[in-house]
Design a protein around this motif. Structure first.
Motif, mmCIF file in Angstrom:
data_model
loop_
_atom_site.group_PDB
_atom_site.id
_atom_site.type_symbol
_atom_site.label_atom_id
_atom_site.label_comp_id
_atom_site.label_asym_id
_atom_site.label_seq_id
_atom_site.Cartn_x
_atom_site.Cartn_y
_atom_site.Cartn_z
ATOM 1 N N LEU A 1 0.836 -1.202 0.000
ATOM 2 C CA LEU A 1 0.000 0.000 0.000
ATOM 3 C C LEU A 1 0.870 1.252 0.000
ATOM 4 O O LEU A 1 1.764 1.406 0.830
ATOM 5 C CB LEU A 1 -0.905 0.003 1.242
ATOM 6 N N ALA A 2 0.606 2.140 -0.965
ATOM 7 C CA ALA A 2 1.362 3.389 -1.037
ATOM 8 C C ALA A 2 1.045 4.264 0.172
ATOM 9 O O ALA A 2 -0.126 4.411 0.552
ATOM 10 C CB ALA A 2 1.016 4.131 -2.325
ATOM 11 N N LEU A 3 2.079 4.813 0.795
ATOM 12 C CA LEU A 3 1.861 5.674 1.946
ATOM 13 C C LEU A 3 1.159 6.954 1.515
ATOM 14 O O LEU A 3 1.488 7.565 0.504
ATOM 15 C CB LEU A 3 3.189 6.012 2.607
ATOM 16 N N SER A 4 0.184 7.358 2.305
ATOM 17 C CA SER A 4 -0.584 8.569 2.037
ATOM 18 C C SER A 4 -1.102 9.118 3.352
ATOM 19 O O SER A 4 -1.421 8.352 4.273
ATOM 20 C CB SER A 4 -1.770 8.259 1.115
ATOM 21 N N SER A 5 -1.190 10.436 3.432
ATOM 22 C CA SER A 5 -1.755 11.054 4.637
ATOM 23 C C SER A 5 -3.207 10.644 4.833
ATOM 24 O O SER A 5 -3.716 10.665 5.952
ATOM 25 C CB SER A 5 -1.656 12.579 4.537
ATOM 26 N N ARG A 6 -3.880 10.249 3.760
ATOM 27 C CA ARG A 6 -5.293 9.868 3.859
ATOM 28 C C ARG A 6 -5.476 8.431 4.343
ATOM 29 O O ARG A 6 -6.606 8.016 4.615
ATOM 30 C CB ARG A 6 -5.983 10.076 2.507
ATOM 31 N N ASN A 7 -4.404 7.660 4.438
ATOM 32 C CA ASN A 7 -4.534 6.277 4.911
ATOM 33 C C ASN A 7 -5.060 6.203 6.339
ATOM 34 O O ASN A 7 -5.610 5.171 6.752
ATOM 35 C CB ASN A 7 -3.187 5.548 4.831
ATOM 36 N N VAL A 8 -4.893 7.283 7.105
ATOM 37 C CA VAL A 8 -5.372 7.272 8.498
ATOM 38 C C VAL A 8 -6.886 7.150 8.564
ATOM 39 O O VAL A 8 -7.440 6.771 9.597
ATOM 40 C CB VAL A 8 -4.926 8.546 9.258
ATOM 41 N N PHE A 9 -7.573 7.471 7.470
ATOM 42 C CA PHE A 9 -9.033 7.389 7.463
ATOM 43 C C PHE A 9 -9.546 5.982 7.180
ATOM 44 O O PHE A 9 -10.751 5.738 7.229
ATOM 45 C CB PHE A 9 -9.610 8.354 6.418
ATOM 46 N N LEU A 10 -8.646 5.043 6.856
ATOM 47 C CA LEU A 10 -9.064 3.694 6.483
ATOM 48 C C LEU A 10 -9.254 2.808 7.709
ATOM 49 O O LEU A 10 -8.406 2.780 8.605
ATOM 50 C CB LEU A 10 -8.011 3.049 5.568
ATOM 51 N N SER A 11 -10.351 2.070 7.739
ATOM 52 C CA SER A 11 -10.543 1.059 8.778
ATOM 53 C C SER A 11 -9.651 -0.145 8.440
ATOM 54 O O SER A 11 -9.134 -0.248 7.322
ATOM 55 C CB SER A 11 -12.009 0.620 8.809
ATOM 56 N N PRO A 12 -9.450 -1.072 9.381
ATOM 57 C CA PRO A 12 -8.614 -2.241 9.072
ATOM 58 C C PRO A 12 -9.075 -3.008 7.837
ATOM 59 O O PRO A 12 -8.256 -3.409 7.007
ATOM 60 C CB PRO A 12 -8.731 -3.089 10.346
ATOM 61 N N SER A 13 -10.385 -3.221 7.683
ATOM 62 C CA SER A 13 -10.848 -3.966 6.508
ATOM 63 C C SER A 13 -10.671 -3.140 5.235
ATOM 64 O O SER A 13 -10.344 -3.682 4.170
ATOM 65 C CB SER A 13 -12.313 -4.391 6.668
ATOM 66 N N GLN A 14 -10.869 -1.831 5.330
ATOM 67 C CA GLN A 14 -10.646 -0.974 4.158
ATOM 68 C C GLN A 14 -9.182 -0.979 3.742
ATOM 69 O O GLN A 14 -8.857 -0.998 2.553
ATOM 70 C CB GLN A 14 -11.121 0.446 4.459
ATOM 71 N N LYS A 15 -8.316 -0.999 4.727
ATOM 72 C CA LYS A 15 -6.889 -1.027 4.430
ATOM 73 C C LYS A 15 -6.515 -2.313 3.707
ATOM 74 O O LYS A 15 -5.682 -2.323 2.796
ATOM 75 C CB LYS A 15 -6.081 -0.886 5.734
ATOM 76 N N LYS A 16 -7.164 -3.409 4.102
ATOM 77 C CA LYS A 16 -6.896 -4.694 3.447
ATOM 78 C C LYS A 16 -7.327 -4.644 1.981
ATOM 79 O O LYS A 16 -6.589 -5.037 1.083
ATOM 80 C CB LYS A 16 -7.640 -5.814 4.186
ATOM 81 N N TYR A 17 -8.514 -4.135 1.733
ATOM 82 C CA TYR A 17 -9.013 -4.084 0.357
ATOM 83 C C TYR A 17 -8.315 -3.006 -0.472
ATOM 84 O O TYR A 17 -8.286 -3.089 -1.704
ATOM 85 C CB TYR A 17 -10.529 -3.868 0.347
ATOM 86 N N ALA A 18 -7.739 -2.006 0.199
ATOM 87 C CA ALA A 18 -7.015 -0.949 -0.525
ATOM 88 C C ALA A 18 -5.787 -1.502 -1.252
ATOM 89 O O ALA A 18 -5.263 -0.863 -2.167
ATOM 90 C CB ALA A 18 -6.597 0.162 0.444
ATOM 91 N N LEU A 19 -5.346 -2.686 -0.847
ATOM 92 C CA LEU A 19 -4.189 -3.304 -1.510
ATOM 93 C C LEU A 19 -4.464 -3.621 -2.977
ATOM 94 O O LEU A 19 -3.538 -3.870 -3.746
ATOM 95 C CB LEU A 19 -3.791 -4.598 -0.779
ATOM 96 N N VAL A 20 -5.736 -3.600 -3.372
ATOM 97 C CA VAL A 20 -6.065 -3.916 -4.761
ATOM 98 C C VAL A 20 -5.435 -2.914 -5.720
ATOM 99 O O VAL A 20 -5.156 -3.251 -6.874
ATOM 100 C CB VAL A 20 -7.596 -3.999 -4.957
#
Length: 317
Positions: A202-221
């Motif tokens: 996952l690319a680092l971004s200041s907006r990543n703090v808004f992601l829940s754990p499950s959203q972070k998992k799916y963001a890997l797409v």
């Protein structure tokens, strides 16, 4: 600035005149300055830019400024994370002498004529880079790069660095600023540094703090689909449509999984293959001699994430 505790060795300025006085002292000492522009909420990607700047320059300066001109009236200006004390502590953690100065200017000084989010009501001077600002990110955010080009031109004038450092994650922004520096004859050498990623990709971004754990998992797409398209490209697939469909297929599969199991949505905004020379969309075969940029934006819940990969492109010397 009284509430902010400045780490030893890092000068923090909130007035442009005070920063310029410090900058003049470096010129008199014949010391070089590297510059990293930020909107704060620093992460390892920003720190990697600071480290790269220090390797090339005697001193490194950052600006921390949440720029109103690049936000539309409907966007997240008020909720954009502002973490100056934490940012300074992260810079200090790089070690003594790495970061020399941080400029945290006030909005009224950066925009003396005031700044409205509604472009039709704005007054003052603005910079626009034609030909690179309306495609890709500019489709969804038509005035975004006008705001970026304006504020970066202001900061390059204020900071007057020999070298400036930007991250590849914002690749279209890099192209816009590269051409602006060239066209306005700004005496700064620009460097585009590789995207910094979490171990997961996952690319680092200041907006990543808004992601829940499950959203972070799916963001890997995002990174997974880019890697898949790169793999096909390296194995000989050059047709842009074939590459795009392969990437879209992975995102569509993730969208369906989210729809079945989660209470939020995953939605593709765009994915595109563009020339590394001028960001024109490529149809047909990708010319290997020119290289290409594959970029995308995906909504993960309410958080919009971007990512890209550059194929057969030299971004920095």
């Amino acid at each position: 600035m009284s509430a902010i505790k400045c780490p030893p060795g890092i000068k923090v300025f909130n007035k442009i005149a005070d920063f310029r006085q410090w900058r003049r002292s470096l010129l008199l000492e014949q010391k070089t300055l590297g510059y990293v522009p930020t909107m704060g909420a620093l992460h390892q990607g920003h720190l990697a830019l600071v480290t790269a700047a220090k390797k090339r320059c005697d001193h490194v300066a950052l600006t921390v400024f949440v720029n109103p001109a690049q936000f539309a009236p409907t966007e997240d200006l008020s909720t954009y994370p502002r973490t100056l004390q934490s940012d300074l502590e992260k810079l200090a953690s790089l070690g003594p002498g790495v970061t020399s100065a941080v400029l945290v200017p006030q909005v009224h000084e950066m925009y003396p004529a005031g700044i409205e989010l509604d472009v039709s009501k704005q007054k003052g001077t603005f910079v626009e880079v034609l030909g690179l600002s309306q495609q890709l990110e500019g489709t969804t955010r038509p005035n975004f790069f006008r705001g970026v080009a304006t504020v970066v031109s202001k900061f390059l004038n204020i900071v007057q660095p020999e070298h400036a450092f930007f991250g590849q994650k914002d690749i279209q922004q890099c192209f816009v600023i590269r051409d602006m520096i060239r066209d306005l004859h700004i005496p700064t050498k620009m460097h585009i540094c590789p995207t910094v990623r979490e171990e997961s990709g996952l690319a680092l971004s200041s907006r990543n703090v808004f992601l829940s754990p499950s959203q972070k998992k799916y963001a890997l797409v995002l990174s997974q689909s880019l890697k898949h398209m790169e793999s096909l490209y390296r194995s000989g697939t050059r047709d842009a449509s074939t590459l795009l469909q392969a990437g879209i297929h992975l995102i569509e599969n993730a969208r369906k999984q989210v729809q079945e199991t989660e209470d939020w949505e995953l939605k593709l905004d765009y994915v595109s293959i563009n020339s590394a020379k001028d960001l024109n969309e490529i149809k047909g075969d990708v010319p290997k001699e020119d290289g290409c940029v594959i970029s995308m934006a995906v909504y993960v819940g309410k958080t919009r994430l971007i990512d890209n990969i550059c194929l057969d492109v030299e971004l920095d010397d």
